[in-house]
Scaffold this active site. Structure first.
Site, PDB file in Angstrom:
ATOM      1  CB  THR A   1       6.930  -0.413  10.738  1.00  7.02           C
ATOM      2  OG1 THR A   1       6.618  -0.625   9.353  1.00  7.02           O
ATOM      3  CG2 THR A   1       8.430  -0.466  10.935  1.00  7.02           C
TER       4      THR A   1
ATOM      5  NE  ARG B   1      -2.254  -0.330  14.636  1.00 10.20           N
ATOM      6  CZ  ARG B   1      -1.718   0.803  14.189  1.00 10.20           C
ATOM      7  NH1 ARG B   1      -0.430   0.846  13.873  1.00 10.20           N
ATOM      8  NH2 ARG B   1      -2.445   1.898  14.060  1.00 10.20           N
TER       9      ARG B   1
ATOM     10  CB  ALA C   1       6.463   4.039  12.151  1.00  5.89           C
TER      11      ALA C   1
ATOM     12  CD  GLU D   1       2.011  -1.139  20.209  1.00  6.53           C
ATOM     13  OE1 GLU D   1       2.706  -1.770  19.389  1.00  6.53           O
ATOM     14  OE2 GLU D   1       1.766   0.070  20.095  1.00  6.53           O
TER      15      GLU D   1
ATOM     16  N   GLY E   1       0.856  -1.194   0.000  1.00  6.65           N
ATOM     17  CA  GLY E   1       0.000   0.000   0.000  1.00  6.65           C
ATOM     18  C   GLY E   1       0.885   1.233   0.000  1.00  6.65           C
ATOM     19  NE  ARG E   2      -2.301   5.247   2.606  1.00  6.02           N
ATOM     20  CZ  ARG E   2      -3.614   5.055   2.776  1.00  6.02           C
ATOM     21  NH1 ARG E   2      -4.471   5.660   1.988  1.00  6.02           N
ATOM     22  NH2 ARG E   2      -4.069   4.301   3.745  1.00  6.02           N
ATOM     23  CB  ILE E   3       3.632   2.561   4.726  1.00  9.94           C
ATOM     24  CG1 ILE E   3       2.854   3.761   5.285  1.00  9.94           C
ATOM     25  CG2 ILE E   3       4.959   2.391   5.475  1.00  9.94           C
ATOM     26  CD1 ILE E   3       2.344   3.574   6.716  1.00  9.94           C
TER      27      ILE E   3
ATOM     28  CG  HIS F   1       3.458   2.194  17.805  1.00  9.49           C
ATOM     29  ND1 HIS F   1       2.318   1.447  17.996  1.00  9.49           N
ATOM     30  CD2 HIS F   1       3.290   2.802  16.604  1.00  9.49           C
ATOM     31  CE1 HIS F   1       1.502   1.609  16.965  1.00  9.49           C
ATOM     32  NE2 HIS F   1       2.070   2.433  16.101  1.00  9.49           N
TER      33      HIS F   1
HETATM   34  P1  NAP Z   1      -2.631   1.125   2.924  1.00  9.63           P
HETATM   35  O1  NAP Z   1      -2.197   2.134   1.926  1.00  9.63           O
HETATM   36  O2  NAP Z   1      -4.068   0.822   3.078  1.00  9.63           O
HETATM   37  O3  NAP Z   1      -1.818  -0.204   2.611  1.00  9.63           O
HETATM   38  C1  NAP Z   1      -2.144  -1.460   3.115  1.00  9.63           C
HETATM   39  C2  NAP Z   1      -1.940  -2.484   2.017  1.00  9.63           C
HETATM   40  O4  NAP Z   1      -2.114  -3.782   2.558  1.00  9.63           O
HETATM   41  C3  NAP Z   1      -2.918  -2.313   0.865  1.00  9.63           C
HETATM   42  O5  NAP Z   1      -2.199  -2.005  -0.297  1.00  9.63           O
HETATM   43  C4  NAP Z   1      -3.611  -3.663   0.741  1.00  9.63           C
HETATM   44  O6  NAP Z   1      -3.563  -4.050  -0.609  1.00  9.63           O
HETATM   45  C5  NAP Z   1      -2.760  -4.580   1.581  1.00  9.63           C
HETATM   46  N1  NAP Z   1      -3.584  -5.568   2.285  1.00  9.63           N
HETATM   47  C6  NAP Z   1      -4.684  -5.353   3.001  1.00  9.63           C
HETATM   48  N2  NAP Z   1      -5.136  -6.489   3.532  1.00  9.63           N
HETATM   49  C7  NAP Z   1      -4.309  -7.442   3.110  1.00  9.63           C
HETATM   50  C8  NAP Z   1      -4.241  -8.832   3.302  1.00  9.63           C
HETATM   51  N3  NAP Z   1      -5.188  -9.458   4.017  1.00  9.63           N
HETATM   52  N4  NAP Z   1      -3.228  -9.518   2.749  1.00  9.63           N
HETATM   53  C9  NAP Z   1      -2.297  -8.899   2.018  1.00  9.63           C
HETATM   54  N5  NAP Z   1      -2.311  -7.559   1.788  1.00  9.63           N
HETATM   55  C10 NAP Z   1      -3.306  -6.864   2.330  1.00  9.63           C
HETATM   56  O7  NAP Z   1      -2.124   1.545   4.376  1.00  9.63           O
HETATM   57  P2  NAP Z   1      -0.779   2.333   4.768  1.00  9.63           P
HETATM   58  O8  NAP Z   1      -1.057   3.769   4.836  1.00  9.63           O
HETATM   59  O9  NAP Z   1       0.345   1.847   3.929  1.00  9.63           O
HETATM   60  O10 NAP Z   1      -0.631   1.810   6.275  1.00  9.63           O
HETATM   61  C11 NAP Z   1      -0.482   0.426   6.542  1.00  9.63           C
HETATM   62  C12 NAP Z   1      -0.544   0.149   8.023  1.00  9.63           C
HETATM   63  O11 NAP Z   1       0.651   0.571   8.642  1.00  9.63           O
HETATM   64  C13 NAP Z   1      -1.632   0.893   8.799  1.00  9.63           C
HETATM   65  O12 NAP Z   1      -2.878   0.221   8.716  1.00  9.63           O
HETATM   66  C14 NAP Z   1      -1.091   0.930  10.203  1.00  9.63           C
HETATM   67  O13 NAP Z   1      -1.590  -0.148  10.933  1.00  9.63           O
HETATM   68  C15 NAP Z   1       0.398   0.776  10.023  1.00  9.63           C
HETATM   69  N6  NAP Z   1       1.152   1.975  10.450  1.00  9.63           N
HETATM   70  C16 NAP Z   1       1.962   1.884  11.538  1.00  9.63           C
HETATM   71  C17 NAP Z   1       2.683   2.984  11.936  1.00  9.63           C
HETATM   72  C18 NAP Z   1       3.580   2.935  13.141  1.00  9.63           C
HETATM   73  O14 NAP Z   1       3.655   3.928  13.855  1.00  9.63           O
HETATM   74  N7  NAP Z   1       4.282   1.852  13.388  1.00  9.63           N
HETATM   75  C19 NAP Z   1       2.614   4.190  11.219  1.00  9.63           C
HETATM   76  C20 NAP Z   1       1.784   4.243  10.113  1.00  9.63           C
HETATM   77  C21 NAP Z   1       1.050   3.113   9.740  1.00  9.63           C
HETATM   78  P3  NAP Z   1      -4.620  -5.108  -1.165  1.00  9.63           P
HETATM   79  O15 NAP Z   1      -5.972  -4.545  -0.803  1.00  9.63           O
HETATM   80  O16 NAP Z   1      -4.366  -5.172  -2.622  1.00  9.63           O
HETATM   81  O17 NAP Z   1      -4.301  -6.368  -0.475  1.00  9.63           O
HETATM   82  C1  GLV Z   2       0.276   4.507  13.553  1.00 10.78           C
HETATM   83  O1  GLV Z   2       0.546   3.447  14.029  1.00 10.78           O
HETATM   84  C2  GLV Z   2      -0.805   4.732  12.637  1.00 10.78           C
HETATM   85  O2  GLV Z   2      -1.544   3.800  12.309  1.00 10.78           O
HETATM   86  O3  GLV Z   2      -0.954   5.899  12.224  1.00 10.78           O
END
Ligand code: NAP
Ligand code: GLV
Ligand code: GLV
Length: 325
Positions: A235, A237, A286, A266, A155-157, A284
């Site tokens: 990074t 969940r 990121a 956590e 996805g985005r990240i 946590h």
């Molecule tokens: P996003 O753009 O929605 O990307 C998530 C990707 O995962 C999508 O491209 C989706 O593609 C894929 N996906 C969803 N369900 C799936 C599955 N069951 N199997 C395989 N792929 C799957 O979200 P993002 O903005 O990149 O953020 C992702 C996650 O990072 C957030 O939900 C958050 O929990 C975490 N995060 C953590 C931190 C931190 O502080 N550590 C910071 C920011 C975000 P498909 O639909 O094609 O599968």
């Molecule tokens: C951080 O973990 C977020 O999902 O924004």
């Protein structure tokens, strides 16, 4: 009279200033997570709730104030909110995607470099007074350059992390439910089954959202498919990875190491994790830069304001909730 908002923890000031242009604001005065009972008590009489990923927002909280009109979550991940319950109550839920993408990818790549080059361990070595001169066999790590990175969830990240990997001359694999042809064209990334990604990658970086479907998607069997020289980076969940199985594998040397920013329960850590030298453990962080946290807070404020002013917010998780027909 201004509408009312409750903010569950102090956020960057520019966002609090913006909120107060529109709302009468009440805020948790303490720098700690509120209990469920405290959130229930504080949501009463409010029109909006601005909550954090550390707040579990369930039906009981939603039912504590029947006139609540928006749940603005200060995070991109919204697994802490019972979205189904919110939608059933026509309660819009918003999140803060996009503004934290590059910052979060920077941290995922920090973990890749840190585990490979034993950065935390080497820093400790120096501070402990153990550096008695350059050594040909001292603290040898693994190359990042030229290795294969497997992205779980492009996805985005995931994509932003993959772009960084390109600059390091890495080969890219990814697993996701749908193909990403633009990413394949831009990065030369290949879409493979998760099992094949795990078998082939030198670094596996997890970027899927947490859901029932992704809970323990990296379990003992999956970790067992990884090379003994491979590293796992999470990074996204904590519960996406079976942390107990990870500790067992790390202890046995079944994989080379792990870089974690998130944990299954956590802030508690799986027993045994902190004793392992082949891990880098971050609390946590990121999205934790001044710039990004300010943007997230502004977005969370604007999302709440949009709903209150009868507009569609920029980032609405459950569009069905605003279906006013
Ligand atoms: P996003 O753009 O929605 O990307 C998530 C990707 O995962 C999508 O491209 C989706 O593609 C894929 N996906 C969803 N369900 C799936 C599955 N069951 N199997 C395989 N792929 C799957 O979200 P993002 O903005 O990149 O953020 C992702 C996650 O990072 C957030 O939900 C958050 O929990 C975490 N995060 C953590 C931190 C931190 O502080 N550590 C910071 C920011 C975000 P498909 O639909 O094609 O599968
Ligand atoms: C951080 O973990 C977020 O999902 O924004
Ligand atoms: C190391 O410091 C080198 O010069 O190779």
């Amino acid at each position: 009279m201004k509408p009312k908002i409750y903010v569950t923890r102090r956020l960057p000031q520019p966002a609090l200033d913006r909120i107060q242009e529109v709302f009468e604001m009440a805020i948790n005065p303490d720098d700690r997570v509120l209990t469920k009972a405290e959130i229930v008590a504080n949501v009463r009489g409010q029109d909006a709730l601005l909550c954090l990923l550390t707040d579990t927002i369930d039906a009981e909280i939603m039912d504590a104030e029947k006139n609540l009109r928006v749940l603005s979550n200060y995070a991109v991940g919204y697994n802490n909110v019972d979205v189904e319950a919110a939608t059933a109550r026509k309660l819009p839920v918003t999140n803060t995607p996009g503004v934290l993408t590059e910052t979060s990818a920077d941290l995922a790549f920090t973990l890749i470099l840190s585990v490979a080059r034993r950065v935390a361990e080497a820093d400790k070595f120096t501070r402990d007074g153990k550096f008695h001169g350059w050594g040909p066999m001292m603290l040898l790590g693994h190359d990042v350059y030229g290795k294969t990175l497997g992205i779980v969830g492009l996805g985005r990240i995931g994509l932003a992390t993959a772009r960084r990997a390109r600059g390091f001359g890495m080969n890219l694999l990814y697993a996701s439910r749908t193909p990403k042809p633009e990413a394949e064209a831009e990065l030369g990334a290949s879409r493979v089954e998760l099992d094949d990604l795990l078998t082939a990658s030198d670094f596996v970086s997890v970027h899927v959202p947490l859901s029932d479907e992704t809970t323990h998607v990296i379990g003992a069997r999956e970790i067992g498919l990884m090379k003994p020289t491979a590293f796992l980076i999470n990074t996204a969940r904590g519960p996406i990875v079976d942390e107990a199985a990870l500790v067992v594998a790390l202890r046995a040397g079944d994989i080379a190491g792990a870089g974690l920013d998130v944990y299954e329960s956590e802030p508690a850590l799986e027993p045994g994790l902190v004793e392992l030298e082949n891990t880098v453990l971050l609390p946590h962080v990121a999205s934790a830069t001044i710039e990004t946290r300010t943007k997230m807070a502004m977005l969370a404020a604007e999302n709440a304001i949009a709903v209150i002013e009868g507009r569609t917010p920029a980032h609405l998780v459950n569009p069905e909730a605003l279906d006013r027909a």
